[in-house]
Enzyme design. Sequence first.
Site, PDB file in Angstrom:
ATOM      1  N   PHE A 110      33.125  52.915  26.657  1.00  0.00           N
ATOM      2  CA  PHE A 110      33.208  52.154  27.682  1.00  0.00           C
ATOM      3  C   PHE A 110      33.908  52.972  29.107  1.00  0.00           C
ATOM      4  CE2 PHE A 110      36.637  51.171  24.610  1.00  0.00           C
ATOM      5  CZ  PHE A 110      37.706  50.419  25.668  1.00  0.00           C
ATOM      6  N   ASP A 121      31.377  43.336  16.961  1.00  0.00           N
ATOM      7  CA  ASP A 121      32.343  44.825  16.438  1.00  0.00           C
ATOM      8  C   ASP A 121      33.396  43.887  15.633  1.00  0.00           C
ATOM      9  OD1 ASP A 121      32.044  47.158  16.509  1.00  0.00           O
ATOM     10  OD2 ASP A 121      33.480  47.520  18.302  1.00  0.00           O
TER      11      ASP A 121
END
Length: 352
Positions: free
Chosen positions: A21, A131
């Site tokens: 990310f 997650d």
Amino acid sequence: MKSADNMGNYHLINQIGEGSFGRVYKGRRKYTGRLVAIKMINKLGQSKDDLLSLRREIDLLQKVSHPNVMRMLSVFETDTDFCVVSELARGDLFQVIDDNQTLPERVLRNVAAQLVSSLGHLHSQHIIHRDMKPQNILIADHGALKICDFGFARALSNTTLVLTSIKGTPLYMAPELVQEQPYDEKVDIWALGVILYELYYGQPPFYTNSIYKLIQMIVNSPITWPGEISEEFKSFLLEMLQKDPTKRYSCRDLLDHPFIKNVELERFDDRLYRFKSEQFESAIQNSLCDGSTQAFKPKKSKIPDYQMIFVNPSSYSDEDLLLAVKYLREKDVRADSPLAASFSFHFKEFIS
């Protein structure tokens, strides 16, 4: 996503994490001195739909308020990044596992209660984390735990209650996830069960270097108990590690389980501390004003703000970029510094 905040209000201290990310920095809020974590999510290469989805998700998560969920303090955008400012923690549960430590049941009782409570809050807001893993559970003051990193989180609408796309860490995936079947918030419950098992025994219930074998084990193999464990804790873990999600306990069910039912969650509630901290920050901000409605603004230095140039190079002239690169070379900046990391991350923009 509009915000009066911007990168100019922060001083980056050092990089503390990196992933697909983007990067995470430890930073300090200028004028007040508050230490924060700043996650910079790169926007380049993402489709318009991806960006729209990310903005909506961040807007939703900004509204989440729970003592055991890492709070977003501010969100703003540069030309190249989403910048998410959040509380700064002292470490994460992965460090416990990485140091080959295990935790006794009396400690895990408090850990479990906090995490079930926070997941229950997220699920009540129709948010699945997706997650959950030890690295995403941070340790704050007074032994409080905070769930963080919603990079994969997705909001469930009232009409769409199941999803099928796989994202996350395979080691903590529920059977329905690895089989690419429809799933709901119960995948977070399974992952929490795996995490608690790992914190107690030192390794997860299913572990192998082969992803194919790991999937087969998650789907078909029974849970084994390699060491002594109380019946109460064992029962608690089994309710979370049910392979059939319809039989797996919800957070509401788990909160009534004898293993955590009597834990006093109030002692981990930092809302009073946060309130006092915000009052203190507000007082400092007000003291920097000149008595009018205009906020205090220091005089701009003639020396370029190299930190801002490296963080958001597309907003500066070629001359500024050249000066910044010369600065890196002349000062022999360390490779692990925020400036060098940002230069590396935005390298294409510098050479274009």
